[in-house]
Design an enzyme around this catalytic site. Structure first.
Site: not given
Length: 334
Positions: A13, A95
């Site tokens: 992703p 993240c």
């Protein structure tokens, strides 16, 4: 349940990159690699006005990467993802950006394995599709191997049996997201050791993989390899994935054939309000390392953003590229 998806090779992703247009394009190159969406937050899905779950049926197998930390909201979004037809929901625990931390999700959740475990339990109780986790090997000062195994153990006991591990730690303060992809060293051995310590779990590795030979070496010790930015800059790396890793000997499309295969999709998307650049930007690297590759990139970049640009953008760029290649071949001949 999670083992029914073949995760040998997957595409990471990537925020602002792996949207539905990018995934449709990549699916023209590999039929089997597992594709992931950009990270989508629970807030965007539940309260946003746009359709954050839209995808093309041709993208399967495709997984939704979800950002959040509230078990109720995570379960609600997992249900919506299953209803829309996603093959998997993946929780972002990797993240490091400030915006993500302020929302209390992403890499900061490595310090809260019980929160992640609660999300897993809530989601798995609500859906039948796999719920997986993508993490780092550590954060800030919580970067010892024991910290990583404690996280995996707690989350694994909640019912999660599939982890994708980016083999770098993340610094939550002091480094930008870009620096966090480059500065902390890659420690592949830690991911290898995880598989040795938790042989019953499906462990995939992410980070720094640039060739299929690299992937093959990692797969000698692990269950899967996730490739990120190399796929985006050089998407044709996926062309040999199906034959090499999935035993599929189907005909491999040439680069020019992939361009032509995209034209009906581009026409359809333009009719629905998309701009050709929304799609063409993901194709800039298709001819990476090939004669005329620079001509291809330059033409798409210069002409693709102009008002009124249509599908002919790609055919015109392809004609220029082939002309360049023919001139180069003639020059070498003489």
């Amino acid at each position: 349940m999670t083992q029914q998806l073949n995760r040998t090779i997957s595409v990471a992703p990537m925020l602002d990159w792996t949207d539905k247009h990018c995934r449709y394009f990549l699916r023209q190159i590999s039929q089997h690699a597992l594709l992931y969406t950009e990270m989508v937050t629970t807030g965007a899905i539940i309260f946003g006005k746009g359709d954050y779950l839209g995808f093309n049926q041709e993208e399967h197998p495709v997984a939704l990467q979800l950002g959040g930390s509230d078990p109720v909201d995570m379960a609600k979004c997992a249900v919506l993802a299953q209803e829309r037809g996603y093959d998997e929901v993946n929780i972002n625990v990797g993240c490091p950006s400030d915006r993500v931390q302020n929302g209390r999700f992403g890499a900061c959740l490595m310090a809260e394995p019980q929160t992640v475990a609660a999300c897993i339990k809530s989601m798995q109780a609500s859906v039948d599709i796999p719920v997986t986790v993508k993490s780092r090997i550590g954060i800030d000062e919580m970067d010892e191997y024991e910290d990583l195994t404690r996280f995996i153990d707690v989350v694994g006991q909640s019912g999660c049996d599939t982890f994708i591990v980016h083999a770098r730690k993340a610094w939550l303060k002091g480094l930008s997201p870009k620096e966090n992809r480059e500065v902390p060293p890659l420690l592949y051995d830690r991911v290898y050791h995880l598989k040795e310590q938790f042989p019953h779990l499906h462990i995939s590795l992410n980070g720094g993989v640039k060739t299929l030979d690299d992937a093959a070496l990692h797969l000698e010790k692990l269950d899967g390899v996730m490739i990120g930015r190399e796929v985006y800059s050089n998407p044709y790396i996926l062309a040999e994935v199906d034959r090499r890793f999935y035993g599929d000997e189907a005909f491999v499309k040439e680069r020019a054939d992939i361009v032509l295969a995209m034209l009906p999709y581009i026409e359809q998307q333009i009719s629905q309000g998309a701009r050709v650049w929304n799609i063409a930007r993901h194709m800039l690297g298709l001819f990476q390392g090939q004669p005329g590759g620079r001509v291809w990139r330059r033409y798409l970049s210069q002409q693709g953003t102009k008002p009124g640009a249509g599908p002919e953008l790609l055919t015109d760029a392809l004609d220029l590229l082939l002309e360049t290649q023919n001139k180069a071949a003639t020059f070498l001949k003489y």
